[in-house]
Scaffold this active site. Structure first.
Site, PDB file in Angstrom:
ATOM      1  NE  ARG A 149      58.931  -5.718 -19.103  1.00 11.57           N
ATOM      2  CZ  ARG A 149      59.532  -6.443 -18.159  1.00 11.57           C
ATOM      3  NH1 ARG A 149      59.790  -5.915 -16.970  1.00 11.57           N
ATOM      4  NH2 ARG A 149      59.896  -7.694 -18.378  1.00 11.57           N
TER       5      ARG A 149
ATOM      6  CG  HIS B 286      64.629  -3.919 -15.158  1.00 13.52           C
ATOM      7  ND1 HIS B 286      64.113  -3.865 -16.419  1.00 13.52           N
ATOM      8  CD2 HIS B 286      64.005  -4.976 -14.563  1.00 13.52           C
ATOM      9  CE1 HIS B 286      63.223  -4.827 -16.587  1.00 13.52           C
ATOM     10  NE2 HIS B 286      63.142  -5.518 -15.472  1.00 13.52           N
TER      11      HIS B 286
END
Ligand code: NAP
Length: 305
Positions: free
Chosen positions: A220, A268
């Site tokens: 993250r 991502h």
């Protein structure tokens, strides 16, 4: 038995077919997948955290919220969510992450960039070391971190694993983290975002890495203090950072990561949830809910992951 999908509309065609098929395979034959329903009649919520649903209060008979993502930071602190919350642990997600991590590790280990972009036609026969000579550290040894560590070990990379709790053959705690960082020529961050992990890679910890170390972050964005990383890259302490996740996504056009010569941005994509594998995981949890067996992959709301 209605189960409702809260996710981007683009996902509906995938789950509309895959989830009923997986439910039938699991022996759950009275479930109907919908995108709209009276909340008081919904038995299960299949949930992507990007969906607009924020208030779970009206879902009074819902037996579980089944998250489509591995990460739960957007939902875990929701005070209206009193139902059990399961996260996604799925072979497809794991395979995707292993492929991304192994691919980017090998890119840096083998120094592939030197040969792929070589406008000067430089004949440099320098051989890279063997994988066994390239220490890798994995921060986070959960479903994804452990699978990636195993895949790298199969290629003979010596992998040091670090996680929150004490486990045989792994490091933990602040002392363990400092030890894990100090040997890492390639550092991989596969931790969840929690209050404890935010900015875990700060200036102090980045300075512990050997000069020239490479960082891969498919975990993250907030795991890394971005200013500290940019400073460490600029003074040459960190050799390269390959980043898949960011504090703000999509990464803003003017973010310095886009133009930094020693940063690779991937959007991502390290591990996506695929309906054809995730549906089986969801169906198995619904089967369990219907037969009174404990749900799999429940999130610990206090721990935050
Ligand atoms: P997981 O199974 O819950 O594992 C989390 C790991 O992190 C565990 O080893 C845990 O330690 C460790 N950890 C948590 N808090 C810690 C702390 N404060 N200090 C040290 N270690 C800590 O999660 P996962 O399925 O492997 O997924 C990891 C993360 O990957 C997700 O949360 C998500 O953010 C990210 N992800 C990214 C993508 C992508 O496409 N980029 C896709 C999927 C997931 P213990 O073993 O001691 O509990």
């Amino acid at each position: 038995m209605p189960l409702i999908l809260f996710a981007a509309p683009s996902l509906w065609p995938e789950y509309r077919d895959a989830l009923p098929a997986a439910l039938a395979e699991a022996g759950v034959d009275d479930a109907t997948l919908v995108t709209e329903a009276d909340p008081a009649k919904v038995d299960y919520i299949v949930y992507a955290p990007a969906s607009p649903l924020r208030d779970f209060t009206p879902y009074t008979r819902t037996k579980a919220v089944l998250n489509l993502w591995a990460g739960v930071e957007r939902i875990v602190g929701n005070a209206t969510l009193t139902q059990p919350l399961a996260r996604m642990v799925d072979p497809g997600l794991t395979e995707g992450m292993v492929e991304w991590v192994v691919g980017h590790t090998l890119r840096h280990h083998l120094g592939m960039d030197r040969h792929i972009v070589n406008p000067g036609r430089v004949w440099d026969p320098t051989c890279p070391p063997l994988a066994r000579e390239r220490p890798v550290t994995m921060l986070g040894m959960g479903a994804l971190g452990a699978a990636c560590a195993n895949a790298l070990r199969a290629l003979h990379f010596p992998v040091t694993g670090w996680s929150r709790t004490e486990k045989p053959g792994q490091l933990h705690g602040e002392h363990g983290l400092r030890k894990a960082l100090s040997s890492a020529q390639i550092l991989i961050a596969l931790l969840p975002k929690t209050p404890e992990t935010e900015n875990i890679l700060n200036a102090d910890r980045l300075a512990l890495l050997p000069k020239g170390a490479v960082i891969l972050n498919p975990g993250r964005g907030p795991l890394i203090d971005d200013s500290a990383l940019l400073a460490a890259l600029n003074r040459g302490h960190i050799g390269h950072a390959t980043l898949d996740v960011f504090r703000v996504e999509p990464l803003p056009q003017d973010h310095p990561y886009w133009s930094h010569p020693r940063v690779t941005v991937t959007p991502h994509i390290a591990a996506d949830t695929r309906a054809f594998t995730a549906s089986r995981v969801i169906a198995e949890n619904i089967r369990r809910g219907e037969t009174g067996e404990p749900f799999l992959h429940l999130v610990d709301r206090v721990r935050g992951y």
